[in-house]
Design an enzyme around this catalytic site. Structure first.
Site, PDB file in Angstrom:
ATOM      1  N   LYS A   1      -5.867  -0.604   5.896  1.00  0.00           N
ATOM      2  CA  LYS A   1      -4.532  -0.061   5.653  1.00  0.00           C
ATOM      3  C   LYS A   1      -3.843   0.120   6.994  1.00  0.00           C
ATOM      4  O   LYS A   1      -4.280   0.921   7.831  1.00  0.00           O
ATOM      5  CB  LYS A   1      -4.636   1.274   4.917  1.00  0.00           C
ATOM      6  CG  LYS A   1      -3.292   1.873   4.543  1.00  0.00           C
ATOM      7  CD  LYS A   1      -3.483   3.102   3.665  1.00  0.00           C
ATOM      8  CE  LYS A   1      -2.151   3.685   3.230  1.00  0.00           C
ATOM      9  NZ  LYS A   1      -2.319   4.836   2.330  1.00  0.00           N
TER      10      LYS A   1
ATOM     11  N   GLY B   1       0.808  -1.213   0.000  1.00  0.00           N
ATOM     12  CA  GLY B   1       0.000   0.000   0.000  1.00  0.00           C
ATOM     13  C   GLY B   1       0.834   1.251   0.000  1.00  0.00           C
ATOM     14  O   GLY B   1       0.461   2.250   0.599  1.00  0.00           O
ATOM     15  N   GLY B   2       1.995   1.201  -0.634  1.00  0.00           N
ATOM     16  CA  GLY B   2       2.855   2.378  -0.679  1.00  0.00           C
ATOM     17  C   GLY B   2       3.566   2.567   0.643  1.00  0.00           C
ATOM     18  O   GLY B   2       4.597   1.950   0.902  1.00  0.00           O
ATOM     19  N   MET B   3       3.024   3.397   1.511  1.00  0.00           N
ATOM     20  CA  MET B   3       3.635   3.675   2.805  1.00  0.00           C
ATOM     21  C   MET B   3       3.019   2.840   3.914  1.00  0.00           C
ATOM     22  O   MET B   3       3.177   3.127   5.090  1.00  0.00           O
ATOM     23  CB  MET B   3       3.503   5.164   3.126  1.00  0.00           C
ATOM     24  CG  MET B   3       4.275   6.045   2.164  1.00  0.00           C
ATOM     25  SD  MET B   3       4.070   7.792   2.536  1.00  0.00           S
ATOM     26  CE  MET B   3       2.338   8.029   2.152  1.00  0.00           C
ATOM     27  N   ALA B   4       2.268   1.796   3.558  1.00  0.00           N
ATOM     28  CA  ALA B   4       1.602   0.966   4.546  1.00  0.00           C
ATOM     29  C   ALA B   4       1.385  -0.426   3.965  1.00  0.00           C
ATOM     30  O   ALA B   4       1.728  -0.696   2.819  1.00  0.00           O
ATOM     31  CB  ALA B   4       0.277   1.597   4.955  1.00  0.00           C
ATOM     32  N   THR B   5       0.800  -1.309   4.785  1.00  0.00           N
ATOM     33  CA  THR B   5       0.409  -2.639   4.333  1.00  0.00           C
ATOM     34  C   THR B   5      -1.110  -2.692   4.290  1.00  0.00           C
ATOM     35  O   THR B   5      -1.784  -2.224   5.223  1.00  0.00           O
ATOM     36  CB  THR B   5       0.951  -3.720   5.282  1.00  0.00           C
ATOM     37  OG1 THR B   5       2.371  -3.602   5.348  1.00  0.00           O
ATOM     38  CG2 THR B   5       0.592  -5.111   4.787  1.00  0.00           C
ATOM     39  N   VAL B   6      -1.660  -3.260   3.230  1.00  0.00           N
ATOM     40  CA  VAL B   6      -3.105  -3.290   3.050  1.00  0.00           C
ATOM     41  C   VAL B   6      -3.594  -4.739   3.075  1.00  0.00           C
ATOM     42  O   VAL B   6      -3.011  -5.609   2.425  1.00  0.00           O
ATOM     43  CB  VAL B   6      -3.514  -2.617   1.723  1.00  0.00           C
ATOM     44  CG1 VAL B   6      -5.025  -2.670   1.545  1.00  0.00           C
ATOM     45  CG2 VAL B   6      -3.030  -1.165   1.694  1.00  0.00           C
TER      46      VAL B   6
ATOM     47  N   ASP C   1      -0.234  12.772  -4.848  1.00  0.00           N
ATOM     48  CA  ASP C   1       0.399  11.576  -5.400  1.00  0.00           C
ATOM     49  C   ASP C   1      -0.519  10.893  -6.406  1.00  0.00           C
ATOM     50  O   ASP C   1      -0.688   9.670  -6.397  1.00  0.00           O
ATOM     51  CB  ASP C   1       0.787  10.604  -4.287  1.00  0.00           C
ATOM     52  CG  ASP C   1       1.887   9.632  -4.721  1.00  0.00           C
ATOM     53  OD1 ASP C   1       2.603   9.945  -5.691  1.00  0.00           O
ATOM     54  OD2 ASP C   1       2.022   8.573  -4.083  1.00  0.00           O
TER      55      ASP C   1
END
Length: 351
Positions: free
Chosen positions: A36, A16-21, A123
Site C-alpha cells: 500500500k 486502496g481508498g486513500m492509497a494505491t495498492v 471505516d
C-alpha cells in the site's frame, strides 16, 4: 516508489481508498504480499494511525503488517495479501441463514479483536473486508483508525456515507468503538439484502421504523435479528459490545452441536442432541432434570434442595459451562448430600 530488492510488483495497481495498492512477490519469504503506497505529502497523522493500529492487532480476521518501505516521495506498507472478493461483490451474496451468520461471525470476531486492542477502525464497510480462497474473511484499510479514548475525535466528517454512525457527522464529537458497531450493523444489512437502504443513505442516517433484519430473503433467529438491529441504535451507549454480538451469532451457528458430561456417584451420563435430557435423583432428598434445547442446558425439574456452585437453583436455570450441582441443602450432614459434576464441551467454529 523504490522498493527493496526482495519485493517485485506482480500485477496492476488497485484502488486502496486513500492509497494505491500493488500485489508484490516477496522473494525472501516466497509469498504474495500487498504493498500500500502513500505519498509522503499524505497526512502524517493518518499514516501513523494506520501503522500503529495494524502493528497492535493479531487476529485471524484482520490483515497483518509485515514491513515498511520508505523513499524520498512515498511510504509503502507491506501487508498480508488477500486473494479474494470484497463483500460488495454479488458473487458472495448469502444463500442461506448459515452462510449469512458464518460471514457475520467472522466480521464480529475481527472487530472484537480490534476493539480488544483498544482501537477504533472508523471505516468498517463491505469493501474493506475480503474473503480469501479458504473462506477466511479479513478486515483491512485502517487509514482512518484512531486510538480509543479522548483523542478519538475529528473536526469534520471522515467516513463512508451509508455505513457511518450518526455521531460521525457531528464536528468535535468524541468517538467510541460504538461507531464500528453501527458500521457493522449497516454492513450486515447490506450483505443480507444486497442493497443500501434509504435510511442509511441519508446524511446523517435516519432511524428505522422497524427491524429490517426481519425482512431478509432468509429467516434468522429472533435473538440475532434483535442484536443486529441494536447495533444501529442512534444512541451509541445503547449499542452492544462487538464481543457480545459475536457470542450471540456463535451460539446459533453451534446449534445442536454441544455436548455435556454429567456424573453422579461415578456414573456418567451424556447430554446432546440425541440424548437431550437426564434425570438425577439422590434418594428422597433431592432430584433434578436437565434438558438440552440445542442452545442451552437448562434445569427442567427440581425436587428438594438443589444448588449450583452453592447458589439455589429453580426451573429454567441455565447451567454454565462447568459447574457442580449439589443435591441436598447445606444444613444436612455430608452423607446426606450428593454432588454432580457438569462439564460442557464447547465446539469451535472453524473458519
Amino acid at each position: 516508489m523504490n522498493l527493496p530488492e526482495r519485493y517485485a510488483i506482480d500485477g496492476n495497481a488497485m484502488d486502496g481508498g486513500m492509497a494505491t495498492v500493488f500485489k508484490c512477490h516477496d522473494s525472501v519469504l516466497e509469498r504474495s504480499v500487498a504493498l500500500k503506497v502513500m505519498p509522503r505529502r499524505f497526512e502524517t497523522r493518518r499514516l501513523k494511525d494506520e501503522l500503529e493500529a495494524l502493528y497492535k492487532i493479531r487476529s485471524k480476521h484482520v490483515v497483518q503488517v509485515f514491513d515498511i518501505c520508505l523513499d524520498s516521495t512515498s511510504v509503502g506498507i507491506v501487508q498480508e495479501f488477500v486473494d479474494g472478493k470484497d463483500l460488495f461483490s454479488s458473487d458472495l451474496a448469502p444463500q442461506s441463514t448459515d452462510e449469512f451468520l458464518f460471514v457475520l461471525w467472522q466480521i464480529t470476531s475481527g472487530i472484537a479483536d480490534i476493539h480488544r486492542a483498544g482501537l477504533i477502525h472508523r471505516d468498517i464497510k463491505p469493501n474493506n473486508m475480503k474473503i480469501d480462497q479458504e473462506g477466511i474473511l479479513k478486515i483491512f484499510d485502517f487509514g482512518l483508525a484512531r486510538e480509543d479514548g479522548p483523542a478519538a475525535a475529528t473536526i469534520g466528517f471522515v467516513g463512508t456515507v451509508g455505513f457511518s454512525a450518526p455521531e460521525q457527522y457531528v464536528a468535535g464529537t468524541q468517538f467510541t468503538q460504538a461507531i464500528d458497531t453501527f458500521a457493522f450493523g449497516a454492513t450486515a444489512l447490506f450483505f443480507g439484502t444486497q442493497a443500501l437502504c434509504a435510511e442509511l443513505s441519508t446524511t446523517p442516517p435516519t432511524a428505522f421504523p422497524s427491524n429490517p433484519f426481519l425482512n431478509l430473503p432468509f429467516s434468522i433467529p429472533g435473538d440475532v435479528a434483535d442484536i443486529l438491529f441494536s447495533c444501529m441504535n442512534h444512541n451509541p451507549a445503547d449499542r452492544p459490545e462487538m464481543s457480545e454480538v459475536c457470542l450471540t451469532i456463535e451460539k446459533y451457528l453451534l446449534f445442536n452441536r454441544h455436548r455435556a458430561l454429567v456424573v453422579l456417584n461415578g456414573k456418567p451420563s451424556y447430554l446432546d442432541k440425541d440424548n437431550a435430557s437426564v434425570s438425577l435423583k439422590f434418594g428422597e432428598i433431592a432430584g433434578v432434570k436437565i434438558e438440552y434445547d440445542g442452545l442451552f442446558f437448562k434445569v427442567a425439574f427440581v425436587a428438594g434442595d438443589v444448588f449450583v456452585n452453592n447458589a439455589p437453583v429453580s426451573v429454567g436455570y441455565t447451567l454454565p459451562g462447568a459447574c457442580v450441582l449439589t443435591l441436598g441443602g447445606p444444613e444436612r450432614r455430608a452423607n446426606q448430600r450428593a454432588y454432580v459434576t457438569f462439564d460442557l464441551s464447547n465446539p469451535e467454529i472453524v473458519a
